[in-house]
Write a protein that holds these residues in place. Structure first.
Motif, mmCIF file in Angstrom:
data_model
loop_
_atom_site.group_PDB
_atom_site.id
_atom_site.type_symbol
_atom_site.label_atom_id
_atom_site.label_comp_id
_atom_site.label_asym_id
_atom_site.label_seq_id
_atom_site.Cartn_x
_atom_site.Cartn_y
_atom_site.Cartn_z
ATOM 1 N N PRO A 1 0.900 -0.996 -0.079
ATOM 2 C CA PRO A 1 0.125 -0.118 0.074
ATOM 3 C C PRO A 1 0.941 1.168 0.131
ATOM 4 O O PRO A 1 1.924 1.402 0.758
ATOM 5 C CB PRO A 1 -0.890 -0.167 1.337
ATOM 6 N N GLU A 2 0.577 2.342 -0.905
ATOM 7 C CA GLU A 2 1.293 3.460 -0.875
ATOM 8 C C GLU A 2 1.621 4.135 0.354
ATOM 9 O O GLU A 2 2.701 4.596 0.683
ATOM 10 C CB GLU A 2 0.496 4.375 -1.815
ATOM 11 N N ASP B 1 9.367 6.071 3.359
ATOM 12 C CA ASP B 1 9.350 7.314 2.783
ATOM 13 C C ASP B 1 10.528 7.462 1.608
ATOM 14 O O ASP B 1 9.789 7.970 0.628
ATOM 15 C CB ASP B 1 10.048 8.388 3.905
ATOM 16 N N VAL B 2 11.503 6.806 1.441
ATOM 17 C CA VAL B 2 12.429 6.765 0.468
ATOM 18 C C VAL B 2 11.537 5.858 -0.597
ATOM 19 O O VAL B 2 11.754 6.400 -1.717
ATOM 20 C CB VAL B 2 13.658 5.973 0.869
ATOM 21 N N ALA B 3 10.969 5.014 -0.363
ATOM 22 C CA ALA B 3 10.172 4.247 -1.428
ATOM 23 C C ALA B 3 9.209 5.025 -2.058
ATOM 24 O O ALA B 3 8.779 5.018 -3.151
ATOM 25 C CB ALA B 3 9.376 2.947 -0.852
ATOM 26 N N GLN B 4 8.489 5.844 -1.124
ATOM 27 C CA GLN B 4 7.399 6.608 -1.713
ATOM 28 C C GLN B 4 8.002 7.856 -2.848
ATOM 29 O O GLN B 4 7.370 7.856 -3.608
ATOM 30 C CB GLN B 4 6.559 7.143 -0.675
ATOM 31 N N LYS B 5 9.063 8.140 -2.315
ATOM 32 C CA LYS B 5 9.852 9.277 -3.024
ATOM 33 C C LYS B 5 10.018 8.789 -4.346
ATOM 34 O O LYS B 5 10.036 9.351 -5.340
ATOM 35 C CB LYS B 5 10.563 9.825 -2.442
ATOM 36 N N THR B 6 10.525 7.415 -4.389
ATOM 37 C CA THR B 6 11.167 7.180 -5.623
ATOM 38 C C THR B 6 10.233 6.302 -6.591
ATOM 39 O O THR B 6 10.267 6.547 -7.740
ATOM 40 C CB THR B 6 11.977 5.760 -5.390
ATOM 41 N N PHE B 7 9.084 5.583 -6.135
ATOM 42 C CA PHE B 7 8.051 4.904 -6.759
ATOM 43 C C PHE B 7 7.009 5.689 -7.270
ATOM 44 O O PHE B 7 6.281 5.071 -8.089
ATOM 45 C CB PHE B 7 8.115 3.662 -6.440
ATOM 46 N N ARG C 1 18.058 0.216 -1.703
ATOM 47 C CA ARG C 1 17.260 0.172 -0.527
ATOM 48 C C ARG C 1 15.747 0.527 -0.761
ATOM 49 O O ARG C 1 14.952 -0.239 -0.133
ATOM 50 C CB ARG C 1 17.847 1.312 0.386
ATOM 51 N N GLN C 2 15.575 1.170 -1.811
ATOM 52 C CA GLN C 2 14.199 1.493 -2.285
ATOM 53 C C GLN C 2 13.354 0.226 -2.403
ATOM 54 O O GLN C 2 12.403 -0.045 -2.180
ATOM 55 C CB GLN C 2 13.807 2.477 -2.970
ATOM 56 N N PHE C 3 14.096 -0.628 -3.533
ATOM 57 C CA PHE C 3 13.543 -1.787 -3.872
ATOM 58 C C PHE C 3 13.411 -2.723 -2.627
ATOM 59 O O PHE C 3 12.463 -3.536 -2.736
ATOM 60 C CB PHE C 3 14.261 -2.497 -4.895
ATOM 61 N N ALA C 4 14.387 -3.132 -2.084
ATOM 62 C CA ALA C 4 14.620 -3.830 -0.911
ATOM 63 C C ALA C 4 13.440 -3.496 0.209
ATOM 64 O O ALA C 4 12.908 -4.607 0.679
ATOM 65 C CB ALA C 4 15.751 -3.935 -0.109
ATOM 66 N N ASP C 5 13.080 -2.526 0.243
ATOM 67 C CA ASP C 5 12.070 -1.981 1.361
ATOM 68 C C ASP C 5 10.616 -2.581 0.681
ATOM 69 O O ASP C 5 9.966 -3.231 1.587
ATOM 70 C CB ASP C 5 11.857 -0.370 1.144
ATOM 71 N N ILE C 6 10.405 -2.223 -0.368
ATOM 72 C CA ILE C 6 8.944 -2.788 -0.842
ATOM 73 C C ILE C 6 8.847 -4.277 -0.968
ATOM 74 O O ILE C 6 7.936 -5.001 -0.775
ATOM 75 C CB ILE C 6 8.689 -2.257 -2.322
ATOM 76 N N VAL C 7 10.087 -5.000 -1.199
ATOM 77 C CA VAL C 7 10.096 -6.478 -1.349
ATOM 78 C C VAL C 7 10.139 -7.046 0.097
ATOM 79 O O VAL C 7 8.935 -7.770 0.030
ATOM 80 C CB VAL C 7 11.314 -7.085 -2.111
ATOM 81 N N CYS C 8 10.377 -6.259 1.038
ATOM 82 C CA CYS C 8 10.420 -6.929 2.549
ATOM 83 C C CYS C 8 9.161 -6.471 3.051
ATOM 84 O O CYS C 8 8.643 -7.340 3.791
ATOM 85 C CB CYS C 8 11.666 -6.469 3.205
ATOM 86 N N ASP C 9 8.440 -5.412 2.639
ATOM 87 C CA ASP C 9 7.094 -5.113 3.187
ATOM 88 C C ASP C 9 5.919 -5.759 2.541
ATOM 89 O O ASP C 9 4.808 -5.503 2.786
ATOM 90 C CB ASP C 9 7.111 -3.418 3.118
ATOM 91 N N SER C 10 6.070 -6.362 1.411
ATOM 92 C CA SER C 10 5.140 -6.954 0.527
ATOM 93 C C SER C 10 4.705 -8.393 1.838
ATOM 94 O O SER C 10 5.619 -9.116 1.698
ATOM 95 C CB SER C 10 5.427 -7.476 -0.631
ATOM 96 N N LYS C 11 3.510 -8.190 2.084
ATOM 97 C CA LYS C 11 3.067 -9.459 2.934
ATOM 98 C C LYS C 11 2.830 -10.806 2.140
ATOM 99 O O LYS C 11 3.265 -11.826 2.770
ATOM 100 C CB LYS C 11 1.764 -8.947 3.586
#
Length: 371
Positions: free
Chosen positions: A161-162, A167-173, A260-270
């Protein structure tokens, strides 16, 4: 009423897809989030290349419920069901029917199938359209030698979810189409509609696709495609069926090799899921003198790098509409749709081989920068 399960997948809404919904979607509901540019990251998460190219992004579930609302009046929170058009026929969506045989019956096609109760049944039609995916049962009846072949890598897919992204993922994607390339791997991300197709900022989803190599005969591939119940899946490992140890291992790997941004969203995907990448294309799309046709993935399964599988289905359908209205001949329909399939299928193989087993120029750029 049973409905197809949402795999949580994003879809690039290309020109043909937009044209199809602009023409036939009576709900007139907006379907896409706009990605305003393409950008490429290095392993430190810094932007190394930008292309000013706007693209439309949508989601599998939103398109599905729009189609069902138009076709057979399925109600959902995604859209209003349009009022019936006077003189229009009635659509009937039947589940659990497996086609067993088809026969040319002169003016008609006779279809034999197995009903939901397992009983043999039969019907006839003026025109049969095979739109039953890259493992098409109909295609297999005519061309059993045409089979899907594993390409040597899979796509990990997931969403965040957006509003819950870092924060870094939101700013990037957010509203950008973002890529990272490295030898043997590629990951990309873009924003798609959220719950019930919401296009409201903050309520959308960040969708990602991560291509990773797994040789077909490797233990890693066999473990990856074996679900939490011990069942082996040949093509898709569904949402909610991934083994916890496999998921945790991939999250650790993401932290090691991804920006880091990509690692964040991969790890935060349930609940990510797996799609094995395959190749398949039929040498023809018309049978029984044009009374039985193959369209979309049943004709040719594209690698996802093309972002054109949905576009192919839309293109084939738009051309079919032209043919049925007498604007083009059946021969022209066959030639144009086959040419589209051949070109895009070939392009997808080339893109995938370069990305996963060759040298992508943006990956090479990172190597040059490090040296």
């Amino acid at each position: 009423m049973p409905l197809l399960h949402n795999q949580g997948a994003g879809v690039v809404a290309g020109g043909d897809t937009q044209a199809f919904f602009n023409t036939f979607d009576a709900t007139k509901r907006p379907i896409a989030v706009t990605s305003k540019l393409r950008q490429y990251l290095d392993e430190e998460g810094q932007v190394i290349h930008v292309e000013r190219l706007a693209q439309k992004m949508t989601s599998w579930d939103l398109l599905y419920y729009l189609l069902r609302a138009n076709f057979d009046g399925v109600k959902s929170d995604y859209c209003n069901v349009p009022k019936p058009i006077e003189g229009e026929g009635k659509g009937l969506y039947e589940y659990g029917h497996l086609v067993k045989n088809v026969r040319d019956a002169g003016q008609h096609v006779e279809v034999e199938y197995e009903g939901r109760a397992g009983n043999p049944e039969k019907t006839t039609a003026d025109l049969v359209i095979g739109a039953d995916g890259p493992s098409s049962s109909l295609r297999n009846l005519f061309l059993p030698e045409v089979q899907r072949k594993y390409a040597g890598y899979v796509a990990w897919r997931g969403t965040v979810p957006e509003s819950e992204a870092t924060d870094v993922a939101q700013k990037t994607f957010v509203e950008t189409f973002t890529f990272f390339h490295a030898p043997g791997t590629q990951i990309l991300s873009y924003v798609i509609p959220g719950e019930n197709g919401s296009l409201e900022p903050g309520k959308r989803l960040i969708n990602w696709v991560w291509y990773c190599n797994y040789p077909e005969d490797s233990n890693d591939f066999k473990e990856l495609m074996t679900d939490s119940d011990g069942k082996y899946h040949h093509i898709t490992l569904p949402i909610g069926k991934m083994r916890k140890d496999i998921l945790e291992r991939q999250r650790e790997y993401a932290r090691k090799v991804l920006p880091r941004q990509f690692a964040d969203i991969v790890c935060d995907s349930k609940q990510p899921f797996i799609q094995a990448i395959t190749d398949v294309i039929s040498p023809q799309n018309s049978f029984f003198d044009g009374k039985l046709l193959l369209i979309g993935d049943a004709l040719a399964g594209f690698r996802p790098h093309t972002a054109a599988s949905t576009s192919q289905a839309a293109f084939d359908s738009l051309k079919l509409y032209e043919m049925m209205n007498g604007e083009i001949s059946s021969k022209q329909w066959e030639e144009e749709t086959m040419e589209y399939a051949r070109q895009m299928q070939k392009k997808g193989v080339s893109m995938g081989q370069r990305s996963q087993f060759g040298g992508h120029p943006l990956a090479q750029m990172q190597d040059m920068a490090r040296s």
